[in-house]
Design a protein around this motif. Structure first.
Motif, PDB file in Angstrom:
ATOM      1  N   ALA A  40       0.933  -1.081  -0.080  1.00 21.95           N
ATOM      2  CA  ALA A  40       0.006  -0.111   0.197  1.00 21.95           C
ATOM      3  C   ALA A  40       0.988   1.169   0.090  1.00 21.95           C
ATOM      4  N   LEU A  41       2.082   1.156   0.524  1.00 21.13           N
ATOM      5  CA  LEU A  41       2.877   2.364   0.837  1.00 21.13           C
ATOM      6  C   LEU A  41       4.017   2.433  -0.177  1.00 21.13           C
ATOM      7  N   VAL A  42       5.117   3.187  -0.292  1.00 25.54           N
ATOM      8  CA  VAL A  42       6.131   3.566  -1.061  1.00 25.54           C
ATOM      9  C   VAL A  42       7.437   2.726  -0.270  1.00 25.54           C
ATOM     10  N   GLY A  43       7.519   2.656   0.883  1.00 24.18           N
ATOM     11  CA  GLY A  43       8.425   2.351   1.700  1.00 24.18           C
ATOM     12  C   GLY A  43       8.756   0.865   2.013  1.00 24.18           C
ATOM     13  N   ASN A  44       9.749   0.450   2.588  1.00 27.10           N
ATOM     14  CA  ASN A  44       9.965  -0.901   2.951  1.00 27.10           C
ATOM     15  C   ASN A  44       9.434  -0.925   4.312  1.00 27.10           C
ATOM     16  N   ILE A  45       8.365  -1.342   4.516  1.00 26.56           N
ATOM     17  CA  ILE A  45       7.725  -1.127   6.113  1.00 26.56           C
ATOM     18  C   ILE A  45       8.041  -2.593   6.731  1.00 26.56           C
ATOM     19  N   GLY A  46       8.240  -3.624   5.931  1.00 21.89           N
ATOM     20  CA  GLY A  46       8.463  -4.976   6.602  1.00 21.89           C
ATOM     21  C   GLY A  46       9.873  -4.976   7.140  1.00 21.89           C
ATOM     22  N   GLY A  47      10.861  -4.112   6.701  1.00 17.50           N
ATOM     23  CA  GLY A  47      12.061  -3.893   7.436  1.00 17.50           C
ATOM     24  C   GLY A  47      12.288  -3.070   8.438  1.00 17.50           C
ATOM     25  N   VAL A  48      11.300  -2.395   8.906  1.00 16.79           N
ATOM     26  CA  VAL A  48      10.929  -1.769  10.251  1.00 16.79           C
ATOM     27  C   VAL A  48      11.243  -2.637  11.345  1.00 16.79           C
ATOM     28  N   LYS A  49      12.278  -2.337  12.349  1.00 19.89           N
ATOM     29  CA  LYS A  49      11.987  -3.216  13.417  1.00 19.89           C
ATOM     30  C   LYS A  49      10.947  -2.702  14.483  1.00 19.89           C
ATOM     31  N   PRO A  50      10.517  -3.828  15.319  1.00 23.17           N
ATOM     32  CA  PRO A  50       9.649  -3.385  16.424  1.00 23.17           C
ATOM     33  C   PRO A  50      10.069  -2.207  17.106  1.00 23.17           C
ATOM     34  N   GLY A  51       9.249  -1.293  17.341  1.00 22.98           N
ATOM     35  CA  GLY A  51       9.661  -0.236  18.356  1.00 22.98           C
ATOM     36  C   GLY A  51      10.460   0.995  17.710  1.00 22.98           C
ATOM     37  N   ARG A  52      10.495   0.653  16.242  1.00 23.47           N
ATOM     38  CA  ARG A  52      11.076   1.960  15.262  1.00 23.47           C
ATOM     39  C   ARG A  52       9.866   2.320  14.463  1.00 23.47           C
ATOM     40  N   ALA A  53      10.280   3.673  13.838  1.00 23.78           N
ATOM     41  CA  ALA A  53       9.094   4.153  13.157  1.00 23.78           C
ATOM     42  C   ALA A  53       9.706   4.811  11.737  1.00 23.78           C
ATOM     43  N   ARG A  54       9.108   5.080  10.746  1.00 30.95           N
ATOM     44  CA  ARG A  54       9.629   5.293   9.396  1.00 30.95           C
ATOM     45  C   ARG A  54       8.762   6.433   8.851  1.00 30.95           C
ATOM     46  N   TYR A  55       9.337   7.373   8.267  1.00 32.24           N
ATOM     47  CA  TYR A  55       8.670   8.382   7.292  1.00 32.24           C
ATOM     48  C   TYR A  55       8.574   7.664   6.002  1.00 32.24           C
ATOM     49  N   THR A  56       7.380   7.612   5.472  1.00 36.92           N
ATOM     50  CA  THR A  56       6.856   7.238   4.136  1.00 36.92           C
ATOM     51  C   THR A  56       5.913   7.987   3.547  1.00 36.92           C
ATOM     52  N   MET A  57       5.385   7.550   2.700  1.00 36.58           N
ATOM     53  CA  MET A  57       4.358   8.154   1.761  1.00 36.58           C
ATOM     54  C   MET A  57       3.380   7.177   1.278  1.00 36.58           C
ATOM     55  N   ILE A  58       1.920   7.613   1.096  1.00 34.72           N
ATOM     56  CA  ILE A  58       1.133   6.774   0.422  1.00 34.72           C
ATOM     57  C   ILE A  58       0.612   7.488  -1.060  1.00 34.72           C
ATOM     58  N   CYS A  59       0.936   6.777  -2.213  1.00 33.02           N
ATOM     59  CA  CYS A  59       0.696   7.207  -3.472  1.00 33.02           C
ATOM     60  C   CYS A  59      -0.547   6.742  -4.195  1.00 33.02           C
ATOM     61  N   ARG A  60      -1.125   7.560  -5.304  1.00 31.64           N
ATOM     62  CA  ARG A  60      -1.997   6.974  -6.060  1.00 31.64           C
ATOM     63  C   ARG A  60      -1.410   5.930  -7.115  1.00 31.64           C
ATOM     64  N   ALA A  61      -2.021   5.348  -8.086  1.00 32.03           N
ATOM     65  CA  ALA A  61      -1.630   4.420  -9.099  1.00 32.03           C
ATOM     66  C   ALA A  61      -0.900   5.177  -9.838  1.00 32.03           C
ATOM     67  N   ASP A  62      -1.015   6.560 -10.192  1.00 28.39           N
ATOM     68  CA  ASP A  62      -0.267   7.593 -11.056  1.00 28.39           C
ATOM     69  C   ASP A  62       0.913   8.084 -10.531  1.00 28.39           C
TER      70      ASP A  62
END
Length: 373
Positions: A74-96
């Motif tokens: 759903a998002l453009v970042g690698n969220i699965g790579g975030v360790k428990p207890g950490r946070a990540r700045y990311t974005m959600i984009c449209r299909a375009d």
């Protein structure tokens, strides 16, 4: 805005009014704009500490065995790579590839994440995540009413918080969060913020918000903590060069257009919404650099506003996205997208068209302000 069209109120509404706050409609919420002088509030955060009510932000919980896989799709970042207890700045984009919102995602546990959206986009993000969850063994839950959010920001904030919690704040890195109690109130303590200063954001149940605000206020009395409204939050983030959705980020821009292509992780496994369009945007940015987000510092006193044209040699070369007087620099400042040929710091002959008058501005690198570590 509630379904009846009335403004929504945070759990701290009565307290803000008792402090004499000037209230304003912000994304359908009745929020404090300022309590006294927005300049004094700004300087307090830069030099001492400020206390904010950010309960208008949109918390969305994503849980389940495939929560990470859903967020990676759903998002453009690698969220699965975030360790428990950490946070990540990311974005959600449209299909375009257009930016729907910029987000912070906290990994609360092995299969539990909290997505924090901007207030103005919370419903859009919730709807998009819900739609994109089809086929994943994961649940998307609207938790906007489950949290109040308080932020204490500024150089004195670690000391203020330490006096109220036994959580390991020294071990808490930037963009990390841990559960703890603050003044006896259960909280998610996150070392995040939108001011350019060290600070913390505290996610608590709404019924604990007043108690926590009062405890933080008391703990900060001796070191200059003041309540702060949204007005100084905007000038603080502007000085720190942080983008604001609806200004520096919009659906008509991709992350590459905004100079934030680094948040897009093509190397992650599997498809994600917007992947192809974003690949094209990345290639386009390489061959034909888009307008560049720069800082502008006024030589005079007139303040630029969003939408004003940036000019050079009688030609329009860009547009202001945010502008305000800078209490730290003592001059008006702006962020603007300008043509690459005029983006280098020190470029001469650049101005802003303020009601027909071309006011001279210096092009500078962002951010305008960076705290001493």
């Amino acid at each position: 805005m509630s379904s009846t069209g009335e403004l929504r109120h945070t759990a701290l509404d009565a307290l803000h009014r008792s402090l004499g706050a000037t209230m304003t409609d912000f994304a359908g919420w009745d929020m404090p704009l300022r309590y006294g002088s927005e300049r004094d509030e700004h300087i307090a955060v830069r030099t001492k500490a400020g206390l904010f009510d950010l309960s208008h932000m949109g918390e969305i919980t994503v849980t389940g065995p495939q929560a990470a896989a859903l967020l990676d799709f759903a998002l453009v970042g690698n969220i699965g790579g975030v360790k428990p207890g950490r946070a990540r700045y990311t974005m959600i984009c449209r299909a375009d590839g257009g930016i729907l919102d910029d987000l912070i995602v906290y990994r609360l546990g092995e299969t539990e994440y909290m997505v924090v959206a901007n207030a103005s986009n919370a419903q859009v993000v919730l709807d998009a995540l819900t739609e994109r969850a089809a086929g994943f063994d994961a649940e998307v839950r609207d938790d906007r009413d489950a949290y109040a959010l308080l932020a204490v920001q500024g150089p004195q904030s670690p000391g203020i918080l330490k006096s109220l919690t036994d959580a390991d704040l020294d071990g808490l890195k930037y963009y990390a969060g841990l559960p703890g109690t603050v003044a006896g109130v259960p909280a998610l303590i996150a070392r995040t913020g939108y001011t350019g200063e060290d600070g913390f954001e505290l996610f608590v149940k709404p019924e604990h918000a007043v108690e926590l605000w009062q405890a933080l206020t008391k703990a900060g009395e001796g070191v200059g903590l003041v309540p702060c409204g949204l007005s100084c939050r905007d000038t603080l983030r502007l000085e720190a060069g942080m983008p604001l959705y609806g200004h520096e980020l919009t659906t008509s821009l991709t992350p590459f257009d905004a100079g934030l292509g680094r948040v897009v992780k093509f190397e992650k496994e599997g498809d994600f919404v917007g992947r192809e369009a974003l690949r094209e945007a990345a290639a386009r940015a390489e061959s034909q650099p888009p307008r560049v987000l720069v800082g502008l510092v006024a030589e005079g006193r007139r303040v630029p506003r969003a939408g004003y044209a940036v000019v050079a040699g009688g030609e329009v070369i860009g547009e202001v996205t945010s502008g305000a007087p800078s209490p730290t620099l003592g001059k008006p400042i702006a962020m603007a997208y300008v043509d690459p040929t005029h983006a280098a710091p020190g470029t001469s002959g650049v101005g802003v068209d303020i009601r027909g008058s071309h006011e001279p501005y210096e092009v500078v690198a962002l951010p305008f302000y960076k705290r001493q570590k």
